[in-house]
Design a protein around this motif. Structure first.
Motif, short mmCIF file in Angstrom:
data_model
loop_
_atom_site.label_atom_id
_atom_site.label_comp_id
_atom_site.label_asym_id
_atom_site.label_seq_id
_atom_site.Cartn_x
_atom_site.Cartn_y
_atom_site.Cartn_z
N UNK A 82 0.87 -1.18 0.00
CA UNK A 82 0.00 0.00 0.00
C UNK A 82 0.90 1.23 0.00
N UNK A 83 0.31 2.41 -0.12
CA UNK A 83 1.14 3.62 -0.18
C UNK A 83 0.40 4.80 0.43
N UNK A 84 1.16 5.72 0.98
CA UNK A 84 0.64 7.00 1.41
C UNK A 84 1.68 8.07 1.11
N UNK A 85 1.23 9.30 1.05
CA UNK A 85 2.12 10.41 0.74
C UNK A 85 1.84 11.54 1.71
N UNK A 86 2.81 12.43 1.86
CA UNK A 86 2.57 13.63 2.67
C UNK A 86 3.27 14.82 2.06
N UNK A 87 2.71 15.98 2.30
CA UNK A 87 3.32 17.22 1.84
C UNK A 87 4.44 17.57 2.80
N UNK A 88 5.66 17.55 2.29
CA UNK A 88 6.85 17.80 3.11
C UNK A 88 7.05 19.30 3.23
N UNK A 89 6.35 19.89 4.18
CA UNK A 89 6.28 21.33 4.31
C UNK A 89 7.64 21.99 4.52
N UNK A 90 8.48 21.37 5.33
CA UNK A 90 9.78 21.98 5.63
C UNK A 90 10.94 21.31 4.89
N UNK A 91 10.64 20.36 4.00
CA UNK A 91 11.67 19.77 3.16
C UNK A 91 12.67 18.91 3.88
N UNK A 92 12.32 18.36 5.07
CA UNK A 92 13.29 17.54 5.80
C UNK A 92 13.17 16.05 5.50
N UNK A 93 12.24 15.68 4.62
CA UNK A 93 12.12 14.29 4.20
C UNK A 93 11.39 13.39 5.17
N UNK A 94 10.87 13.91 6.27
CA UNK A 94 10.13 13.09 7.22
C UNK A 94 8.85 13.81 7.63
N UNK A 95 7.86 13.02 8.08
CA UNK A 95 6.57 13.59 8.47
C UNK A 95 6.70 14.32 9.79
N UNK A 96 6.14 15.53 9.85
CA UNK A 96 6.21 16.35 11.06
C UNK A 96 4.82 16.58 11.62
N UNK A 97 4.73 16.50 12.93
CA UNK A 97 3.47 16.70 13.63
C UNK A 97 3.14 18.18 13.73
#
Length: 668
Positions: A548-563
């Motif tokens: 399966x797959x999911x995506x996220x908008x990398x708002x700060x460009x650090x390559x990881x999901x941020x809360x």
């Protein structure tokens, strides 16, 4: 709207968009139809929307025997109660006794969410609520919406949702929520009994039941102020007669707005910083465990003894640390220090103070180590005085992995104690050509990461479907305590290119934002992630299986999901799920088109990996039935949900557009 329809307080049409059905599982007398309808309200005392109520006891009657479950986690009373009300179901009657003193001139709402069901079949009465007023007027406005978990888009079940008329940014953590509700199994909610005005909407996992947000609790907030209104509308119903002829009737009704509030809850992952634990499990190890991640290291200075005044650091220890620097192990190399059974160490570290700020504190810690007693071997009679010297202990250094080697991965190694050096001249790699082993370039074994002195890896340019033999001679690896490894010989074969598959996701609706795509296993856990390049996310070297797959908008460009962050009014980074599974066989190259805004957020996540599956009735069976077919056509086996106002959801989380047909199919 008739009085019966009014006081049942069903969620608005925009939220209660779809009813789920499934096969029954509870037995019945043969020949009789199964009861598939929830209980129906008959009457109550006080009556619905009653004024000038003074009695804190409420009796509600239904048309059949009922039961109520999970009262403490599903039923809420507005205004919020200090004492939990007593709620008892008996026969067709539901009795409620409010234990707090009634407040004058106040509208009360008892929201049962989906706690009520009939006794025999378990058909759930969802969205039922009771309202009355202790004054001359009753506040009747309401707002509705949906709450999902930000990271996984799971429905938030039984979470507290409320409003504040105090629009201050600090109200959530300093003032009790004024009106509250709980989410149902689909994450839907309705907050009732509102006066006209402007409000902010929040959700919290109220662990300590104070109706305020504490920083360690889960939380969600809506980006906009809301002003509840009500509109007169015409409602169209379809009636089925005894002759199976449908007829359409219209009647006047009301619409409460807004009914499209969409929020995603998150946790700031905040923990107060302090020294959680310290220990000395071995004479050469000093271990500190902090309660929260840190970007600063503590200082440790020995007090007293032959090492008095010595600071523990790179000159006399090797540091093993977690990436967050919250777990620290100092491997002491100075025998003057580790030969002491008792160490007194002055420690300076960061700690959260009473104002919730970090400050340096000083502490003196005592580290004791009880050395095991050496066993005395009894000499046998006539045994010669000369004994054989005990074997020299070896450094426990191991090559990990079995007989198969992935083409895209390095070899990995692990040591029990830190390594001081590795002699490349004593490492040999051979490749099997026909039946002969041919010596080739040796791999370079290096530390995996800076603060992990026990983990090592060796990257290599592997040939597919090839046999290799790695030999690490004894004494090639030297530990910090002078020990050497035993000889290691590992024979293995690399996989063939035909053993692997690839997946490419061709993304749309991504203009102007950085997207990270995560490939998931069947447990909804990421196994790989890539940054999308030119609207493509490419995953090579995949084994056959289901993904399966999911995506996220990398708002700060650090390559990881941020809360998110409440004080900064910062929402968590937006998550999108690919709504189909991807089945891979060996040597497949799969390409999938993925419009991130194709479906509403609550319809994106495939049912097969959804953990919070709603179970509307006890005879439902949603825990696997038909899950294998859910990916073939959107809308067939997905849990349906609300269609939200796109303009509002754009600046919230998971903006959506109307559902469209998807004709993309798996290709080879």
């Amino acid at each position: 709207m008739g009085r019966t329809a009014g006081y049942m307080r069903l969620l608005p049409a925009a939220v209660m968009a779809v009813v789920m059905t499934a096969c029954a599982s509870i037995g019945r007398i043969e020949g009789g139809p199964r009861d598939e309808t929830p209980p129906v309200f008959v009457r109550s005392n006080p009556s619905p929307d009653a004024r000038n109520v003074t009695d804190s006891r409420i009796n509600i009657f239904f048309d059949e025997n009922i039961q109520i479950k999970d009262v403490s986690s599903k039923v809420v009373v507005s205004p919020a109660q200090e004492q939990m009300p007593q709620i008892i179901a008996g026969g067709r009657r539901l009795s409620v006794e409010l234990r707090d003193t009634l407040i004058p001139n106040t509208t009360y709402t008892i929201d049962f969410s989906d706690a009520i069901s009939d006794l025999n079949e378990g058909n759930i009465l969802d969205g039922f609520a009771m309202e009355f007023s202790t004054g001359e007027t009753i506040d009747s406005l309401r707002v509705s919406g949906m709450l999902l978990e930000a990271r996984t888009l799971e429905p938030a079940q039984g979470m507290l949702v409320g409003i504040h008329s105090n629009l201050s940014d600090t109200a959530l953590s300093t003032i009790k929520l004024e009106r509250i509700a709980r989410t149902n199994q689909l994450g839907q909610f309705t907050i009732r009994g509102l006066k006209p005005g402007n409000y902010r909407v929040y959700a919290i996992n109220d662990v300590n039941r104070d109706y305020k947000w504490n920083r360690g609790e889960d939380v969600a907030f809506y980006d906009y102020e809301v002003s509840p209104t009500v509109n007169n509308i015409i409602v169209t119903d379809t009636l089925l007669s005894s002759t199976d002829n449908d007829s359409i009737v219209s009647r006047p009704g009301v619409e409460y707005l807004p009914n499209d509030i969409f929020m995603t809850w998150f946790n700031e992952n905040y923990n107060s910083q302090y020294l959680k634990n310290y220990s000395r499990s071995d004479s050469v190890k000093i271990e500190l465990l902090m309660a929260a991640p840190s970007d600063s290291m503590p200082t440790l200075t020995i007090v007293g003894g032959p090492a008095d005044g010595i600071t523990i650091g790179p000159d006399n220890s090797v540091l093993e640390a977690s990436a967050a620097l919250d777990s620290l192990v100092y491997w002491i190399t100075d025998p003057v220090i580790y030969n002491q059974d008792s160490l007194l160490i002055a420690t300076r570290y960061l700690k959260t103070d009473s104002t919730d700020n970090l400050s340096w504190v000083n502490d003196t810690l005592k580290f004791n180590f009880k050395r095991p007693k050496q066993k005395k071997e009894k000499k046998k009679k006539n045994e010669e005085q000369d004994t054989i010297a005990p074997p020299i202990p070896l450094l426990d250094f191991q090559a990990l992995g079995g007989s198969s080697q992935d083409l895209h991965k390095p070899m990995t190694f692990k040591s029990v104690t830190p390594v001081a050096s590795i002699n490349p001249d004593l490492i040999m790699m051979e490749q099997k050509v026909d039946t002969n082993w041919v010596k080739i370039k040796s791999p370079v074994i290096a530390r995996d990461t800076l603060n992990q002195p026990l983990l090592f890896e060796a990257a290599y340019d592997w040939e597919p479907a090839t046999s290799y033999r790695l030999t690490i001679d004894s004494t090639a690896v030297t530990g910090i305590y002078g020990l050497y490894n035993k000889k290691i010989v590992r024979e293995f074969t690399t996989k063939a290119l035909e053993d692997y598959s690839t997946v490419t996701f061709n993304l749309s609706d991504t203009t102007g934002v950085d997207i990270v795509v995560e490939l998931l296993n069947t447990a909804d856990s990421p196994i790989a992630s890539v940054i999308a390049v030119d609207n493509q996310a490419y995953f090579p070297f995949l084994n056959e299986g289901t993904y399966y797959a999911r995506a996220f908008i990398d708002r700060n460009g650090n390559g990881k999901w941020d809360t998110g962050n409440v004080a900064d009014r910062l929402q968590p980074e937006e998550i999108f799920y690919y709504p189909k599974k991807v089945d891979l066989k060996k040597n497949w190259d799969v390409s999938q088109s993925w419009s991130l805004l194709e479906l509403p957020a609550d319809m994106q996540k495939p049912l097969a990996i959804k953990k919070n599956k709603p179970k509307k009735n006890t005879n439902d069976n949603l825990d696997g039935e038909n899950e294998n077919d859910e990916e073939d056509e959107w809308g067939t086996n997905f849990i349906p949900g609300s269609q939200y106002n796109d303009a509002q959801r754009t600046n919230s989380n998971n903006s959506t557009t109307n559902l469209r047909n998807n004709n993309n199919r798996r290709t080879r």
